[in-house]
Design an enzyme around this catalytic site. Structure first.
Site, PDB file in Angstrom:
ATOM      1  N   LYS A  41       0.827  -1.219   0.000  1.00 61.95           N
ATOM      2  CA  LYS A  41       0.000   0.000   0.000  1.00 61.95           C
ATOM      3  C   LYS A  41       0.860   1.267   0.000  1.00 61.95           C
ATOM      4  O   LYS A  41       0.426   2.307  -0.475  1.00 61.95           O
ATOM      5  CB  LYS A  41      -0.964  -0.018   1.171  1.00 61.95           C
ATOM      6  CG  LYS A  41      -2.015  -1.113   0.993  1.00 61.95           C
ATOM      7  CD  LYS A  41      -3.111  -1.066   2.016  1.00 61.95           C
ATOM      8  CE  LYS A  41      -4.145  -2.149   1.760  1.00 61.95           C
ATOM      9  NZ  LYS A  41      -3.616  -3.523   1.962  1.00 61.95           N
TER      10      LYS A  41
HETATM   11  C1  LIG Z   1      -4.320  -4.615   1.320  1.00 58.09           C
HETATM   12  C2  LIG Z   1      -3.556  -5.889   1.134  1.00 58.09           C
HETATM   13  C3  LIG Z   1      -3.969  -6.880   0.200  1.00 58.09           C
HETATM   14  C4  LIG Z   1      -5.229  -6.743  -0.618  1.00 58.09           C
HETATM   15  O1  LIG Z   1      -5.128  -5.778  -1.636  1.00 58.09           O
HETATM   16  P1  LIG Z   1      -6.432  -5.248  -2.382  1.00 58.09           P
HETATM   17  O2  LIG Z   1      -5.953  -4.142  -3.236  1.00 58.09           O
HETATM   18  O3  LIG Z   1      -7.370  -4.788  -1.297  1.00 58.09           O
HETATM   19  O4  LIG Z   1      -7.001  -6.390  -3.161  1.00 58.09           O
HETATM   20  C5  LIG Z   1      -3.152  -8.002   0.032  1.00 58.09           C
HETATM   21  N1  LIG Z   1      -2.050  -8.187   0.777  1.00 58.09           N
HETATM   22  C6  LIG Z   1      -1.630  -7.275   1.697  1.00 58.09           C
HETATM   23  C7  LIG Z   1      -0.404  -7.546   2.497  1.00 58.09           C
HETATM   24  C8  LIG Z   1      -2.365  -6.099   1.909  1.00 58.09           C
HETATM   25  O5  LIG Z   1      -1.962  -5.206   2.835  1.00 58.09           O
END
Ligand SMILES: *Cc1c(COP(=O)(O)O)cnc(C)c1O
Length: 467
Positions: free
Chosen positions: A112
């Site tokens: 993120k």
């Molecule tokens: C947020 C997250 C996801 C999921 O991603 P999306 O974009 O919501 O599908 C997968 N793995 C980790 C480690 C995350 O923090």
């Protein structure tokens, strides 16, 4: 660039309005009115570019009219300069035509950061130009709070308040939030559960006087700018591994469908992508949908990959928009039916079309641990439980030879030390830049689970700052 809502009833907006609005006024999500296309020659010309320069080439058309290319370049350089690997998103080979892209070299060790580090700077840039200030308020069960805090720290136009349930997040997670030394960061440890935190945040947004007085805002995962910034690393991996001459397959550990939708967007822009393997844990609504054509809600169950413990993937609406072309009314009706009945099929023709590109892949906790162990034994790499689901998907994928398979590693193993150690028998250490996390000073306020108390705290803090 103009943006339209998936539901067709909200005003058409420019990039900076979409950035600040998040959700559209008709309840839909914003998508570009038209997509920039890269020719094969354009894609070849990206080869060898540093991550931040490639990012500018991909994103410039999306922000045109709102942010100049020069400002965008400054923000991208600044956003990725602090990452813990010179490649920013390094690729590692795990097997023949099987790769992993590490998206955990940002400040909070999860993918993120790749979007939020840039989006925080874009918020600040646009707000300053407009002479506005906002207050970000959010709740976290541990994982997303630190990414939002790191995105907003030291930004003049933003104050950020994050509520976490006192004593219910891991020490690493809490310290990643509470040791951030920045005047505009305010951590609240609430005497309650994560649901209490979330309810209080909702209640603050539902109090119009409070919301308007303090210009409350959110940086949640439905924000278009976050998707846009995630398109970049699909191109980055593609050109490094032979695009456009070779086709790609991406395995994406999926929760809200934001990350995999960004890959889909890269494909719409011309990157040759054969297939997406959509990874899930036992919360497998998407895998069941791609297998059966029926999307049915089930209660959320906890797993060792908690960022994928979801019931409904909100960004799936952006994909549906392409299957209900120019028909916001039909799309809105379908989504309302889903909310009401808890299950829906979007019609056989649409389902088949989606299945030519997306394939579901589910792995339970026991098999996820086995994958972590096997990858460690075979390659020496330690991977986290989310990434393991993507890696398993690429390993078992039958399309090899036709395309290069890349699993997105979405979190650093040290973010989920207990699960990784149990699986591999090795304790994953924090990277050097976080090694002193347990010596840093913590700052947070413990508050009672009471709306008036929390609102009072936010109001007093803001008054003290702006006096
Ligand atoms: C947020 C997250 C996801 C999921 O991603 P999306 O974009 O919501 O599908 C997968 N793995 C980790 C480690 C995350 O923090």
């Amino acid at each position: 660039m103009k943006y339209v809502s998936t539901r067709g009833k909200a005003p058409v907006l420019s990039f900076d309005d979409v950035l600040l609005a998040g959700l559209a006024r008709d309840g839909g999500l914003y998508v570009p009115a038209e997509w920039p296309r890269l020719s094969r020659a354009d894609i070849r010309s990206l080869r060898g570019l540093p991550y931040d320069e490639l990012a500018v080439r991909i994103m410039a058309p999306f922000v045109a009219g709102s942010i100049s290319e020069e400002d965008l370049a400054d923000m991208a350089r600044d956003a990725y300069a602090g990452f813990g690997h010179p490649a920013v998103a390094p690729l590692k080979q795990l097997g023949p035509d099987q790769w992993m892209m590490e998206l955990f070299h940002g400040p909070t060790l999860a993918f993120k950061d790749y979007a939020l580090q840039l989006v925080g700077r874009m918020f600040d840039h646009v707000l300053k130009r407009r002479g506005e200030k906002i207050t970000i308020v959010g709740a976290t069960s541990g994982d997303t709070g630190s990414a939002a805090i790191e995105a907003c720290r030291d930004r003049d136009a933003i104050e950020i308040f994050i509520l976490h349930p006192e004593g219910r997040v891991s020490d690493v997670q809490r310290r990643q939030m509470t040791t951030v030394d920045s005047k505009n960061v305010h951590n609240i440890a609430l005497r309650g559960t994560f649901d209490d935190c979330q309810d209080l945040v909702k209640a603050m947004f539902n109090d119009p006087a409070f919301r308007d007085r303090h210009a409350l805002s959110a940086v949640n995962s439905i924000n278009w700018a976050r998707i846009m910034a995630q398109i970049v690393y699909y191109f980055f991996a593609g050109v490094a591994l032979g695009s456009p001459e070779r086709k790609m397959t991406f395995a994406v550990p999926t929760g809200n469908f934001g990350n995999v939708y960004a890959g889909y967007a890269a494909r719409k822009m011309g990157l040759p992508i054969d297939r997406f393997l959509v990874g899930s844990n036992r919360n497998d609504i998407l895998t069941r949908f791609f297998h059966t054509g029926v999307m049915g809600m089930e209660p959320v169950e906890p797993s060792i990959s908690p960022s994928m413990d979801i019931q409904v993937s909100s960004n799936f609406e952006r994909l549906l928009f392409d299957h209900y072309p120019n028909d916001g009314v039909a799309l809105t009706k379908a989504l309302e039916r889903f909310r009401r009945d808890g299950a829906i099929s979007f019609g056989k023709r649409r389902w088949k079309a989606m299945c030519t590109l997306f394939q579901g892949y589910r792995l339970d906790d026991a098999d996820t641990r086995a994958e972590i162990r096997n990858v460690h034994e075979a390659t020496g790499e330690l991977i986290d439980p989310h990434s393991a689901i993507g890696v398993a998907a690429t390993r078992t994928f039958k399309g090899c030879g036709k395309s290069v398979a890349v699993a997105l590693a979405t979190a650093h193993p040290a973010k989920f030390p207990a699960a990784v150690e149990e699986a591999a028998g090795v304790h994953p250490g924090l990277p050097p830049r976080l090694a002193d996390l347990f010596e840093r000073e913590e700052r947070f306020s413990v508050l009672d689970n009471d709306l008036a108390t929390v609102q009072g705290y936010v109001a007093e803090t803001l008054t003290a700052i702006r006096r």
